[in-house]
Design a protein around this motif. Structure first.
Motif, PDB file in Angstrom:
ATOM      1  N   VAL A   7       0.839  -1.206   0.000  1.00  0.00           N
ATOM      2  CA  VAL A   7       0.000   0.000   0.000  1.00  0.00           C
ATOM      3  C   VAL A   7       0.872   1.254   0.000  1.00  0.00           C
ATOM      4  N   LEU A   8       1.933   1.249   0.790  1.00  0.00           N
ATOM      5  CA  LEU A   8       2.760   2.447   0.924  1.00  0.00           C
ATOM      6  C   LEU A   8       3.776   2.624  -0.199  1.00  0.00           C
ATOM      7  N   LEU A   9       4.361   1.553  -0.682  1.00  0.00           N
ATOM      8  CA  LEU A   9       5.503   1.690  -1.588  1.00  0.00           C
ATOM      9  C   LEU A   9       5.218   1.425  -3.064  1.00  0.00           C
ATOM     10  N   MET A  10       4.138   0.720  -3.381  1.00  0.00           N
ATOM     11  CA  MET A  10       3.859   0.439  -4.791  1.00  0.00           C
ATOM     12  C   MET A  10       3.623   1.696  -5.635  1.00  0.00           C
ATOM     13  N   PRO A  11       3.005   2.754  -5.097  1.00  0.00           N
ATOM     14  CA  PRO A  11       2.893   3.960  -5.921  1.00  0.00           C
ATOM     15  C   PRO A  11       4.253   4.500  -6.366  1.00  0.00           C
ATOM     16  N   ALA A  12       5.244   4.448  -5.480  1.00  0.00           N
ATOM     17  CA  ALA A  12       6.582   4.908  -5.858  1.00  0.00           C
ATOM     18  C   ALA A  12       7.170   4.004  -6.930  1.00  0.00           C
ATOM     19  N   VAL A  13       6.947   2.699  -6.808  1.00  0.00           N
ATOM     20  CA  VAL A  13       7.441   1.751  -7.810  1.00  0.00           C
ATOM     21  C   VAL A  13       6.773   2.022  -9.157  1.00  0.00           C
ATOM     22  N   VAL A  14       5.475   2.281  -9.142  1.00  0.00           N
ATOM     23  CA  VAL A  14       4.765   2.601 -10.386  1.00  0.00           C
ATOM     24  C   VAL A  14       5.300   3.894 -10.982  1.00  0.00           C
ATOM     25  N   ASN A  15       5.536   4.915 -10.141  1.00  0.00           N
ATOM     26  CA  ASN A  15       6.080   6.177 -10.643  1.00  0.00           C
ATOM     27  C   ASN A  15       7.461   5.992 -11.267  1.00  0.00           C
ATOM     28  N   ILE A  16       8.335   5.269 -10.600  1.00  0.00           N
ATOM     29  CA  ILE A  16       9.684   5.064 -11.128  1.00  0.00           C
ATOM     30  C   ILE A  16       9.632   4.247 -12.412  1.00  0.00           C
ATOM     31  N   THR A  17       8.801   3.217 -12.439  1.00  0.00           N
ATOM     32  CA  THR A  17       8.653   2.407 -13.647  1.00  0.00           C
ATOM     33  C   THR A  17       8.135   3.256 -14.801  1.00  0.00           C
ATOM     34  N   MET A  18       7.142   4.081 -14.519  1.00  0.00           N
ATOM     35  CA  MET A  18       6.594   4.951 -15.545  1.00  0.00           C
ATOM     36  C   MET A  18       7.657   5.947 -16.018  1.00  0.00           C
ATOM     37  N   GLY A  19       8.445   6.472 -15.085  1.00  0.00           N
ATOM     38  CA  GLY A  19       9.506   7.403 -15.455  1.00  0.00           C
ATOM     39  C   GLY A  19      10.551   6.775 -16.352  1.00  0.00           C
ATOM     40  N   VAL A  20      10.805   5.499 -16.156  1.00  0.00           N
ATOM     41  CA  VAL A  20      11.788   4.793 -16.983  1.00  0.00           C
ATOM     42  C   VAL A  20      11.195   4.426 -18.344  1.00  0.00           C
ATOM     43  N   LEU A  21       9.949   3.986 -18.360  1.00  0.00           N
ATOM     44  CA  LEU A  21       9.360   3.453 -19.592  1.00  0.00           C
ATOM     45  C   LEU A  21       8.732   4.489 -20.518  1.00  0.00           C
ATOM     46  N   VAL A  22       8.286   5.618 -19.977  1.00  0.00           N
ATOM     47  CA  VAL A  22       7.624   6.626 -20.804  1.00  0.00           C
ATOM     48  C   VAL A  22       8.645   7.226 -21.768  1.00  0.00           C
ATOM     49  N   SER A  23       8.216   7.483 -22.985  1.00  0.00           N
ATOM     50  CA  SER A  23       9.132   8.012 -23.999  1.00  0.00           C
ATOM     51  C   SER A  23       9.479   9.475 -23.711  1.00  0.00           C
ATOM     52  N   TYR A  24      10.491   9.946 -24.386  1.00  0.00           N
ATOM     53  CA  TYR A  24      10.930  11.332 -24.200  1.00  0.00           C
ATOM     54  C   TYR A  24       9.958  12.330 -24.825  1.00  0.00           C
ATOM     55  N   ASP A  25       8.953  11.847 -25.557  1.00  0.00           N
ATOM     56  CA  ASP A  25       7.920  12.743 -26.063  1.00  0.00           C
ATOM     57  C   ASP A  25       7.118  13.331 -24.902  1.00  0.00           C
ATOM     58  N   LEU A  26       7.029  12.583 -23.816  1.00  0.00           N
ATOM     59  CA  LEU A  26       6.329  13.035 -22.607  1.00  0.00           C
ATOM     60  C   LEU A  26       7.369  13.334 -21.521  1.00  0.00           C
ATOM     61  N   LEU A  27       8.260  14.237 -21.833  1.00  0.00           N
ATOM     62  CA  LEU A  27       9.422  14.504 -20.981  1.00  0.00           C
ATOM     63  C   LEU A  27       9.045  14.910 -19.556  1.00  0.00           C
ATOM     64  N   PHE A  28       8.045  15.783 -19.405  1.00  0.00           N
ATOM     65  CA  PHE A  28       7.689  16.249 -18.070  1.00  0.00           C
ATOM     66  C   PHE A  28       7.066  15.134 -17.229  1.00  0.00           C
ATOM     67  N   ILE A  29       6.264  14.287 -17.851  1.00  0.00           N
ATOM     68  CA  ILE A  29       5.713  13.141 -17.127  1.00  0.00           C
ATOM     69  C   ILE A  29       6.853  12.232 -16.692  1.00  0.00           C
ATOM     70  N   LYS A  30       7.825  12.035 -17.557  1.00  0.00           N
ATOM     71  CA  LYS A  30       8.990  11.211 -17.245  1.00  0.00           C
ATOM     72  C   LYS A  30       9.752  11.789 -16.051  1.00  0.00           C
ATOM     73  N   ILE A  31      10.047  13.070 -16.092  1.00  0.00           N
ATOM     74  CA  ILE A  31      10.813  13.728 -15.025  1.00  0.00           C
ATOM     75  C   ILE A  31      10.032  13.713 -13.715  1.00  0.00           C
ATOM     76  N   PHE A  32       8.763  14.109 -13.750  1.00  0.00           N
ATOM     77  CA  PHE A  32       7.967  14.166 -12.527  1.00  0.00           C
ATOM     78  C   PHE A  32       7.725  12.780 -11.939  1.00  0.00           C
ATOM     79  N   SER A  33       7.572  11.779 -12.794  1.00  0.00           N
ATOM     80  CA  SER A  33       7.383  10.413 -12.298  1.00  0.00           C
ATOM     81  C   SER A  33       8.611   9.958 -11.525  1.00  0.00           C
ATOM     82  N   LEU A  34       9.777  10.192 -12.088  1.00  0.00           N
ATOM     83  CA  LEU A  34      11.012   9.822 -11.384  1.00  0.00           C
ATOM     84  C   LEU A  34      11.167  10.626 -10.092  1.00  0.00           C
ATOM     85  N   PHE A  35      10.870  11.917 -10.155  1.00  0.00           N
ATOM     86  CA  PHE A  35      10.990  12.790  -8.985  1.00  0.00           C
ATOM     87  C   PHE A  35      10.061  12.339  -7.854  1.00  0.00           C
TER      88      PHE A  35
END
Length: 147
Positions: A74-102
């Motif tokens: 419950v506590l940590l999976m959102p961070a895992v999803v954000n980091i995964t999304m930050g890694v997998l999202v293309s550079y066309d969505l640069l801000f989503i990529k950066i904010f997801s990792l952040f």
């Protein structure tokens, strides 16, 4: 450009909180309140939505039989999803990529003042270790009394 940045921030924050909600509901917990934004709110049942979104949070009640593993999901999976999304999202969505990792990395950090997910998980682990230490001490004392 500014609208793209803001839109990306909101998408990442709302996705993060939706993952919390998903796992709380999956394990039989109850959602207390969902807040999206921080200034004035439009309240719809248990959801408060603001047109200016800088931060979001979810309050919930744990299920009675939640193990440390379920709490960690419950506590940590959102961070895992954000980091995964930050890694997998293309550079066309640069801000989503950066904010997801952040958001993903900051959520894992145990920052007491911000009560990040990492800090809440650290508190759960400390609580679990304290209970086990207490149980161990009681069983040792019990053993010593009978020998």
């Amino acid at each position: 450009m500014i609208l793209e940045i803001y839109k990306s921030w909101v998408i990442v924050l709302v996705l993060h909180e939706c993952v919390h909600i998903f796992f709380v509901r999956l394990f039989g917990g109850k959602i207390g309140k969902v807040v999206i934004g921080n200034f004035f709110f439009i309240k719809i049942k248990k959801v408060a939505i603001s047109p200016i979104v800088l931060h979001c949070f979810v309050t919930y009640e744990e299920g009675s039989s939640w193990s440390l593993f379920k709490k960690s999901l419950v506590l940590l999976m959102p961070a895992v999803v954000n980091i995964t999304m930050g890694v997998l999202v293309s550079y066309d969505l640069l801000f989503i990529k950066i904010f997801s990792l952040f958001i993903g990395i900051n959520s894992l950090l145990p920052i007491p003042y911000l009560e990040t997910d990492g800090y809440l998980m650290l508190k759960e682990v400390k609580k679990k270790l304290h209970v086990e230490k207490k149980n161990f001490s009681c069983s040792v004392m019990h053993y010593m009394n009978y020998t």
